[in-house]
Design a protein around this motif. Structure first.
Motif, short mmCIF file in Angstrom:
data_model
loop_
_atom_site.label_atom_id
_atom_site.label_comp_id
_atom_site.label_asym_id
_atom_site.label_seq_id
_atom_site.Cartn_x
_atom_site.Cartn_y
_atom_site.Cartn_z
N GLU A 108 46.13 24.18 -8.00
CA GLU A 108 45.00 23.65 -7.23
C GLU A 108 45.05 24.06 -5.76
O GLU A 108 44.02 24.14 -5.10
N GLN A 109 46.27 24.35 -5.25
CA GLN A 109 46.39 24.74 -3.85
C GLN A 109 45.82 26.14 -3.59
O GLN A 109 45.52 26.48 -2.44
N GLN A 110 45.69 26.93 -4.65
CA GLN A 110 45.21 28.30 -4.50
C GLN A 110 43.76 28.48 -4.94
O GLN A 110 43.22 29.58 -4.85
N LEU A 111 43.12 27.43 -5.41
CA LEU A 111 41.77 27.56 -5.94
C LEU A 111 40.72 27.58 -4.83
O LEU A 111 40.85 26.89 -3.81
N SER A 112 39.68 28.37 -5.06
CA SER A 112 38.53 28.35 -4.17
C SER A 112 37.66 27.15 -4.52
O SER A 112 37.83 26.52 -5.56
N ASP A 343 36.40 14.69 -1.35
CA ASP A 343 36.34 15.49 -2.58
C ASP A 343 36.77 14.62 -3.75
O ASP A 343 37.94 14.29 -3.90
N PHE A 344 35.82 14.26 -4.60
CA PHE A 344 36.10 13.41 -5.74
C PHE A 344 36.20 14.20 -7.04
O PHE A 344 36.20 13.61 -8.12
N ARG A 345 36.28 15.53 -6.94
CA ARG A 345 36.49 16.34 -8.14
C ARG A 345 37.96 16.27 -8.55
O ARG A 345 38.85 16.11 -7.72
N LEU A 346 38.21 16.43 -9.86
CA LEU A 346 39.57 16.27 -10.38
C LEU A 346 40.57 17.14 -9.65
O LEU A 346 41.57 16.65 -9.10
N ALA A 347 40.33 18.45 -9.60
CA ALA A 347 41.28 19.35 -8.94
C ALA A 347 41.35 19.09 -7.45
O ALA A 347 42.40 19.27 -6.82
N GLY A 348 40.23 18.64 -6.87
CA GLY A 348 40.22 18.31 -5.45
C GLY A 348 41.09 17.11 -5.13
O GLY A 348 41.79 17.08 -4.12
N ILE A 349 41.05 16.10 -6.01
CA ILE A 349 41.90 14.92 -5.81
C ILE A 349 43.37 15.29 -5.95
O ILE A 349 44.21 14.89 -5.13
N ILE A 350 43.68 16.07 -6.98
CA ILE A 350 45.08 16.48 -7.19
C ILE A 350 45.58 17.26 -5.98
O ILE A 350 46.72 17.06 -5.52
N ARG A 351 44.73 18.14 -5.45
CA ARG A 351 45.13 18.94 -4.29
C ARG A 351 45.28 18.06 -3.05
O ARG A 351 46.27 18.20 -2.30
#
Length: 394
Positions: A108-112, A343-351
């Motif tokens: 998730e740290q590398q995702l756009s 950011d309430f998206r799944l990957a955004g929360i994890i990041r």
């Protein structure tokens, strides 16, 4: 809205059977994520007299001895009774290996931003985050005090200040409100279990609990028990031995204790026993983060943030805010700020919260620390969703 009322919240100690199950489940989550941050795990635990049952579905990319993890937790919590202890309890398991999933291996740290948008949730759930300015932790006073008493009850047992105590215990605090603000302590209830029902007698137990648990827990509180506060210590008499020998336990059965003590809404989904890819766990933290920053920014005295997710979508399909007539700005304006800056998206929360790496960064013991004394309002842990670093955006 009702302005004058009395409200009670309860907490429990580490040895309460439900909390023992939460702790075992989250210890397994910690162990898998410590070995591999991309692990997938859903695990539940049940305990009864002499028996522990573990059910888990996990991706087999880590080498974890589930039964050994459970026995270590039982020992750490302090169960050494003949009726239940880590050495002689029977542990039954039902383990299912999940198929490997490349789509879950994203960093998730590398995702756009566009890549984060493609990672959708696999569960449908409505979650609530809440904050209020009744305490320094920005949670309601009844659950704040109930947790303090439970923590102190554990402390006097673990430090052998009251060496006769067994691990199982419960606390409850009633607070009277005037104009929706707490103004006095209505009642305090503590149920403490003993290894030996004859040591000490009930009268001595009441004195010991009052002096070593209740008084220290209220030392730094603005509102103190008064002469009319009703105090109940083991009102049903001696509780021995307590724990799984007395009543069964199950993962996820104490959602109110994990969140806001029933003062505010919470999801019906359990928080413990799930890896960070479960939106029904991590979005509860995201909603709390949003609500706490709103109250910390003095936009409201109380705030509830609701997030609703549906399967196959990355973003919540609904974001709602309720300030209970305490808001300084319109709720619609607050929602606009949340949509723009959170950011309430799944990957955004994890990041945002670094949720996959927290176990390895905390010596393999992160999520299990949340299993007792609440997932929200913790002042003793560095929890990313308890930060108030977004107040400048409002």
């Amino acid at each position: 809205m009702k302005k004058n009322f009395m409200f009670t919240s309860e907490s429990v100690t580490q040895g309460h059977p439900d909390k023992l199950c939460d702790r075992i489940s989250d210890a397994i989550v910690d162990r898998l994520l410590e070995q591999d941050p991309y692990s997938r795990i859903i695990t539940e635990c049940a305990v009864s007299t002499g028996i522990v049952f573990l059910s888990a579905r996990f991706e087999p990319n880590a080498n974890v001895d589930f039964t050994n993890v459970a026995r270590r937790v039982i020992e750490d919590v302090g169960y050494n009774q003949a009726s239940f202890n880590n050495k002689t309890c029977s542990i039954l398991t039902s383990l299912e290996e999940l198929p490997a999933s490349k789509e879950k291996k994203f960093d998730e740290q590398q995702l756009s931003d566009s890549q984060i948008e493609l990672i959708t949730v696999k569960n449908q759930v409505t979650l609530f985050g809440f904050a209020c300015n009744q305490t320094e932790g920005l949670i309601p006073l009844p659950i704040w005090l109930a947790h303090k008493l439970a923590r102190q009850l554990d402390k006097v047992r673990q430090k052998k200040i009251l060496p006769y105590l067994a691990p199982d215990g419960k606390t409850q605090v009633g607070v009277e409100y005037c104009d929706r603000r707490p103004y006095r302590i209505h009642s305090i209830t503590i149920v403490a279990s003993q290894d030996d029902p004859s040591i000490p007698d009930l009268k001595q137990l009441e004195k010991d609990i009052y002096e070593t648990v209740i008084k220290p827990a209220f030392t730094q509180e603005n509102i103190q028990p008064d002469s009319d506060t009703r105090i109940f210590i083991n009102p049903d008499g001696i509780d021995s031995p307590g724990g799984p020998a007395s009543h069964s336990g199950l993962t996820g059965r104490k959602n109110a204790i994990d969140t806001y003590g029933e003062y505010a809404k919470h999801s019906g989904a359990a928080l413990s026993g799930k890896d960070p890819l479960r939106i029904d766990r991590v979005a509860a933290y995201a909603a709390r983060y949003a609500a706490k920053n709103i109250v910390a920014a003095n936009l409201a005295d109380e705030c509830e943030v609701q997030l609703s997710y549906t399967i196959g979508q990355a973003r919540p399909v609904s974001i709602e805010v309720e300030t209970f007539d305490t808001g300084k700005v319109a709720e619609e304006k607050i929602i606009e700020q949340l949509q723009q800056h959170f950011d309430f998206r799944l990957a955004g929360i994890i990041r945002q919260f670094n949720l996959r790496l927290l176990p390895s960064l905390n010596q393999g013991k992160f999520y299990q620390q949340l299993a007792t004394y609440g997932h929200m309002g913790r002042m003793d842990l560095e929890l990313p969703w308890e930060k108030t670093d977004k107040i400048s955006i409002f």
